[in-house]
Write a protein that holds these residues in place. Structure first.
Motif, mmCIF file in Angstrom:
data_model
loop_
_atom_site.group_PDB
_atom_site.id
_atom_site.type_symbol
_atom_site.label_atom_id
_atom_site.label_comp_id
_atom_site.label_asym_id
_atom_site.label_seq_id
_atom_site.Cartn_x
_atom_site.Cartn_y
_atom_site.Cartn_z
ATOM 1 N N THR A 290 -0.171 4.723 -22.772
ATOM 2 C CA THR A 290 0.039 5.064 -21.364
ATOM 3 C C THR A 290 -1.195 4.712 -20.538
ATOM 4 N N GLY A 291 -0.972 4.486 -19.248
ATOM 5 C CA GLY A 291 -2.077 4.168 -18.357
ATOM 6 C C GLY A 291 -1.823 4.671 -16.950
ATOM 7 N N TRP A 292 -2.902 5.138 -16.298
ATOM 8 C CA TRP A 292 -2.859 5.650 -14.926
ATOM 9 C C TRP A 292 -3.800 4.849 -14.027
ATOM 10 N N PHE A 293 -3.468 4.808 -12.750
ATOM 11 C CA PHE A 293 -4.432 4.486 -11.702
ATOM 12 C C PHE A 293 -3.984 5.224 -10.454
ATOM 13 N N VAL A 294 -4.841 6.108 -9.950
ATOM 14 C CA VAL A 294 -4.500 6.914 -8.775
ATOM 15 C C VAL A 294 -5.626 6.815 -7.754
ATOM 16 N N GLY A 295 -5.276 6.941 -6.480
ATOM 17 C CA GLY A 295 -6.290 6.890 -5.435
ATOM 18 C C GLY A 295 -5.689 6.625 -4.074
ATOM 19 N N TYR B 44 -1.894 6.436 0.046
ATOM 20 C CA TYR B 44 -2.188 7.066 -1.236
ATOM 21 C C TYR B 44 -1.247 6.497 -2.286
ATOM 22 N N PHE B 45 -1.714 6.447 -3.539
ATOM 23 C CA PHE B 45 -0.878 5.865 -4.585
ATOM 24 C C PHE B 45 -1.168 6.515 -5.939
ATOM 25 N N ALA B 46 -0.172 6.422 -6.806
ATOM 26 C CA ALA B 46 -0.320 6.803 -8.215
ATOM 27 C C ALA B 46 0.585 5.896 -9.023
ATOM 28 N N VAL B 47 -0.003 5.177 -9.963
ATOM 29 C CA VAL B 47 0.758 4.314 -10.865
ATOM 30 C C VAL B 47 0.621 4.885 -12.270
ATOM 31 N N PRO C 114 3.264 11.868 -11.290
ATOM 32 C CA PRO C 114 2.680 10.908 -10.348
ATOM 33 C C PRO C 114 2.847 11.355 -8.892
ATOM 34 N N LEU C 115 4.007 11.926 -8.550
ATOM 35 C CA LEU C 115 4.206 12.417 -7.192
ATOM 36 C C LEU C 115 3.223 13.536 -6.870
ATOM 37 N N GLU C 116 3.023 14.452 -7.806
ATOM 38 C CA GLU C 116 2.073 15.545 -7.587
ATOM 39 C C GLU C 116 0.642 15.023 -7.485
ATOM 40 N N GLN C 117 0.323 13.964 -8.230
ATOM 41 C CA GLN C 117 -1.004 13.356 -8.114
ATOM 42 C C GLN C 117 -1.269 12.929 -6.664
ATOM 43 N N VAL C 118 -0.294 12.250 -6.082
ATOM 44 C CA VAL C 118 -0.434 11.784 -4.699
ATOM 45 C C VAL C 118 -0.566 12.964 -3.738
ATOM 46 N N GLN C 119 0.215 13.998 -3.951
ATOM 47 C CA GLN C 119 0.172 15.161 -3.063
ATOM 48 C C GLN C 119 -1.156 15.904 -3.164
ATOM 49 N N VAL D 86 4.130 5.797 -7.112
ATOM 50 C CA VAL D 86 4.355 6.495 -5.847
ATOM 51 C C VAL D 86 3.372 5.946 -4.834
ATOM 52 N N LEU D 87 3.874 5.548 -3.679
ATOM 53 C CA LEU D 87 3.014 5.149 -2.559
ATOM 54 C C LEU D 87 3.353 6.044 -1.375
ATOM 55 N N TYR D 88 2.317 6.556 -0.725
ATOM 56 C CA TYR D 88 2.530 7.429 0.429
ATOM 57 C C TYR D 88 1.732 6.907 1.607
#
Length: 286
Positions: A239-244, A254-257, A189-194, A58-60
């Motif tokens: 699994t793997g995350w990167f958010v910020g 803003y992004f969440a992968v 992931p969408l909620e992470q960005v929000q 997700v990219l915002y």
């Protein structure tokens, strides 16, 4: 003469009524326009940036209020936040006084951990950078269940489920488990960005000082023209995350992968690579 006197008065009334009707229409048109405003959405299939790895992103774009979702269904699916929850753990610790700043230190128990950086007393900055689980286990325990529940509710953080407070027991050492590690707490992931947008755009209960402290320890890259802030996370299920978020030329994205691929080993570091590639890719398309 008496018959023609009322005519101008009738005309005047008619004109006044017409004027009132025109004046009343403008606010209605304005209200309609306002109700139609809001974020725009774009759904895409995974691009070359994913390098063939299964996952989503997700990219915002804050300036344009535009969301780009790669693999939209997965973007809206709640999964374990794993170590990305250290972002929220930091805020909780700062907000309750458990932590006072980047130098706040937690005491090492003496247990030898496989990650060498965890074997010693650590500051908040060191624990965040090395993603030290036992440090944030101490933070969360000191914050307490009631306060954690309240803060998650205020942020509208995922499913807000901390029922498995001690975690699912994936690690042998109790201090390396928690509700945020492949356990009861889940977020999409969408909620992470929000949630990140709420925090860094001043729409949460956290003070500017608390957010600035978090921002300082989240800095991943600064090449002079852009700054990237983020946190990785890795789960036990490949699994793997990167958010910020990224700041460049006055714009903030803003992004969440989130990567989840049963056919290969994936981690937070790979999610970070995908995020950087996506940020570069979307910049070239702009």
């Amino acid at each position: 003469m008496k018959l023609i006197r009322p005519l101008p008065l009738l005309l005047l009334c008619a004109l006044l009524l017409a004027g009132c009707g025109q004046g009343g229409g403008a606010p209605q048109e304005q209200e309609t326009a306002q109700t139609q405003t809001g974020p725009t959405w774009e759904s895409r299939t995974p691009s070359e940036a994913f390098q063939g790895i299964q996952g989503c992103a997700v990219l915002y774009d804050l300036g344009t209020d535009h969301y780009t979702l790669y693999q939209e269904d997965l973007c809206r699916t709640q999964v374990s936040p794993c170590s990305t929850f250290k972002i929220i753990s930091t805020l909780m610790g700062l907000h309750t006084g458990v932590l006072t700043g980047p130098e706040s230190t937690m005491t090492y128990s003496g247990i030898q951990y496989p990650v060498a950086a965890w074997n010693g007393n650590l500051t908040l900055a060191e624990a965040f950078q090395s993603s030290c689980v036992w440090y944030f286990r101490q933070v969360i325990d000191q914050v307490g269940q009631a306060s954690v529940a309240q803060q998650l509710a205020a942020l509208d953080y995922g499913n807000q489920d901390i029922s498995q407070w001690e975690g699912g027991g994936q690690n042998q050492s109790p201090e390396l488990n928690g509700f945020w590690i492949d356990s009861s707490l889940k977020i999409s992931p969408l909620e992470q960005v929000q949630v990140l947008t709420k925090v860094f755009e001043g729409r949460s209960q956290y003070t500017q000082e608390e957010v600035d402290t978090l921002r300082t320890i989240m800095l991943v890259q600064d090449d002079g023209t852009r700054q990237v802030y983020g946190k990785t996370g890795s789960g036990f299920g490949e699994t793997g995350w990167f958010v910020g978020f990224q700041e460049k030329a006055g714009a903030r994205t803003y992004f969440a992968v989130y990567l989840a691929d049963e056919n290969r080993t994936v981690s937070g570091s790979q999610a970070r690579e995908v995020a950087f590639a996506l940020l570069k890719e979307t910049a070239s398309l702009a």
